[in-house]
Structures are given as structure tokens and as C-alpha cells.
Design a protein around this motif. Sequence first.
Motif, mmCIF file in Angstrom:
data_model
loop_
_atom_site.group_PDB
_atom_site.id
_atom_site.type_symbol
_atom_site.label_atom_id
_atom_site.label_comp_id
_atom_site.label_asym_id
_atom_site.label_seq_id
_atom_site.Cartn_x
_atom_site.Cartn_y
_atom_site.Cartn_z
ATOM 1 N N GLU A 65 8.870 -9.510 -4.526
ATOM 2 C CA GLU A 65 7.913 -8.587 -5.138
ATOM 3 C C GLU A 65 7.508 -7.484 -4.168
ATOM 4 O OE1 GLU A 65 4.691 -10.985 -6.558
ATOM 5 O OE2 GLU A 65 5.752 -11.567 -8.408
ATOM 6 N N LYS A 69 8.003 -3.539 -4.770
ATOM 7 C CA LYS A 69 6.835 -2.659 -4.695
ATOM 8 C C LYS A 69 7.084 -1.483 -3.755
ATOM 9 C CE LYS A 69 1.927 -2.734 -3.378
ATOM 10 N NZ LYS A 69 0.834 -3.584 -2.807
ATOM 11 N N GLU A 70 7.842 -1.709 -2.698
ATOM 12 C CA GLU A 70 8.132 -0.647 -1.726
ATOM 13 C C GLU A 70 9.195 0.325 -2.231
ATOM 14 O OE1 GLU A 70 6.546 0.242 1.002
ATOM 15 O OE2 GLU A 70 5.092 -1.329 0.542
#
Length: 450
Positions: A65, A69-70
Motif C-alpha cells: 500500500e 501511495k507513492e
Amino acid sequence: MLLGLTAGLAQAQPQQADSVFIRKIYDETLARGKSYEWLRELTKQVGPRLSGSEGAKKAVVWSKELMEKEGFDRAFLQDVMVPHWVRGAKEEAYIRSGKQKLVVPVAALGGSVATPPKGIEAQVVEVKNVAELEKLGTAGVKGKIVFFNRPMDPTKINTFEAYGGAVDQRANGATFAAKFGAVGAIIRSMTTLLDDVPHTGSMRYGTGVPLIPTAAISTNGAEKLSSLLKENPALTFFFKQNCESLPDAPSHNVVGEIKGTEKPDEIIVVGGHLDSWDLAEGAHDDGAGCVQSIEVLRVLKALGYKPKRTLRAVMFMNEENGLRGGIGYADYAKKNNEKHLAAVESDNGGFTPRGFGIVGTAGQKKQVMGWKELLAPYGLQEIGPGGGGADIGPLAQQGTALFGFKPDSQRYFDIHHTAVDRFEAVNKRELELGAASMAALVYLLDKYGL
């Protein structure tokens, strides 16, 4: 004269550009780095992550995750079956000498069997090595507990050399003791520090010998046991542990990727191992290496760098007690005909950067050592032949050049495999300097190849 000057200027221009960009890497990492807060999340919200445990499962979800997200181009899982050893209730141990009963700290070694439910109490024989054990023979060992008490060599400047010179007794001591009829084995903890903290770690049983329970004793405990044995060779040692090995469990390597723009089929890996021992949070071993590796990709992306080659951050599973993740990753690469140009591993703690060990051809070593002038201003003086890393090691068979990140080694074995390997033991600036050092190397590997 003019031609020589022109050639010199042409050579200096790329180096100047590299110097400027590497400075940007360090500025971004030290001013806006995320690795320290990521490590806080991994250690405090996820916690211990021994293969097969609930913590390991949570760590897989967390890291995938995070990389999604990055905004990496891809984040995916690779399936791997891993050993599932559990410690059970806290161990108990004491030395009984005459009327004296002295409690000492011990920790079961990973992979060990349990003692009987009521524990084991027996006389003790102390040895420094297998040769001394063989000299005692069955007559001197049968029915007793063998106490392996060879310290790490404190004169070694590189403490990993000292570790390498002592760890065989932890890995194989039980097998040799069992051959001569021992009922248990106690191993001096792998550290030069004298304290009351036992250091766990993996051990293995040889074929055709009884499986005897094996535990690590703290160095202070080892010193006390050795001293009391000299006074009373007939003393007894008691220990009780409740560990067991369960069936192999499904798990995953976690991979984040930024696709290359010119040579996407050439891959550069940077990674650490996601699993940790169960006694603590696994901050230095190897939460630090994991977050540093993810930070490498984040930093290059934040700077707008478009890599020529595909960059991967790999969170390997099961380095501590099986290496299934590293072996599995290499198998996947071979099966899919992937070309791995280079692999960088951080698994020596999150301390002050010193350099990189290189495993590769003479030409590859020479090329990378030629980058010293660019890296030396950041404390990276120790660049040359050396170890790569356990997880990336299997890639060597496919011709991949391996790079082991080398931080300062002096404090690592004070906390290695212990309950004190917590987030609070990691220095933010040292961790970030390590991430920037790895990013600088990855940048140069990507730009120039090998």
C-alpha cells in the motif's frame, strides 16, 4: 595542447552534472525524506514480523500500500512459501550450584525444538569449538548440556568478521552436541557487548541426529556460567522453552517498480528483508533496509529523474530463517527471462554510511570504484570488493553485479536479533544518509550501466 584541454573539459562536464544531481539526492532525502516516519509505522504499527506470523502478513499489506501511495508505476506481490516457527511462552533458565540458584536470561534459537514441558536440568560441559567437543567424546557429553562459549573476537575492526568467526556454533552447535548424546545446547550470544540481553538467530539440525533443544544465553549469563563451572564442575543448568515448527505458510515478496525509459528490460534492484525476529520490532534488522530501499525510488521520482532502466524496490520475505524470498525472487527472474543488471541490498543496520561492497567482475569493480570521487564527500570511502547480501545473492548465478550497503558496524551486534532492536535505536539522520547513499549509487548504475 588544445585537444587535450578540450577532452578534459568534456570528461569533467558529466562528472560535474553527476555531482550536482547527487547533491540534490542528499538535499531531498535530508530535508524531505520519509524513511524515518515509514520506519516508525513499520515498527510501531506492524511490529515483529517473523515469517508466517500475523505481523509478517501485515507488513506485506503495509509495504504494498505504501508503494502504491507513492505512485510507483507498479506494486505487486510474489508468492513464496515460508517456514513458520513460533516461540511460545517466554523461556526460563537458571544455574544451580550447591544451594545457589541463579536465574539467567536465555532465548530459544529459531528452528529449535521445545524442551519437555517441565524443562531440562542436567550437568554442563563447556567448549569453545567442535574440536574440544570431539575430544570429550560421548563419555564426556552423553546426558549433559553442551555450553558453547566462544566469544566474538573483539579485536576485529569490522564486527561482521567477528560475527562470521563465531556464528557457526549457533548454527551447527546442536547437531555436533547431539552426535555425542547431549540432551541440550546453550550458545553464547553473538555480540561483543557484555549485557543481560540474549540474542536469538537461526540454527539447523543435521540429518540422522536427535533434535535437542537449543537456546542462546546472554553474555553476562555466559560469563557467570563459565565462572561457576570452574568452581563447581558438577553444577546443573535448567532451561525450559516452548517453541515449535508449524507447517510452511504462504507469504510474499513485495515489489515496487519504476519503469525504465530507454532500457526497460534491464532491471536494477534495491532491497531489504521485510521479516524480522519475533523478540522486538526489527528496526535495524531489517526495517531500516526496507524503508531506505523504498526511499531510493521515492527520491528519484520526486526529483523528476526518468531512469533509463527499470528500478525495483524489493521487500524480501524470510531472510532470517530460510531465505525463501531471495531464492524465490531469483527463480522468478530466471523463469521470466528478466535481465538484472545490478542489485543493492541494505541489511547491515541503519547506521552511518561507510561505503559499498561489490561482487562482480574486475571491470565492474573498477568502474564503480571510479565513482569514489563523487561519493567520498558523503562519507562513502569504503568502496571495493566485498559482500553483497543474502537476499540478492541468488541473483549472482544470472550474472548480476551485487552491492552490499556498508554502514558503520560498531553498534550493530549490540542489538542484532534482540528485544532492544526497536525504533528508538535508529538515528533519523543516519538512516536518511544511508537512503541517500543508496540512491546515489542506483543513479550512477542506471545512468552508466556496467
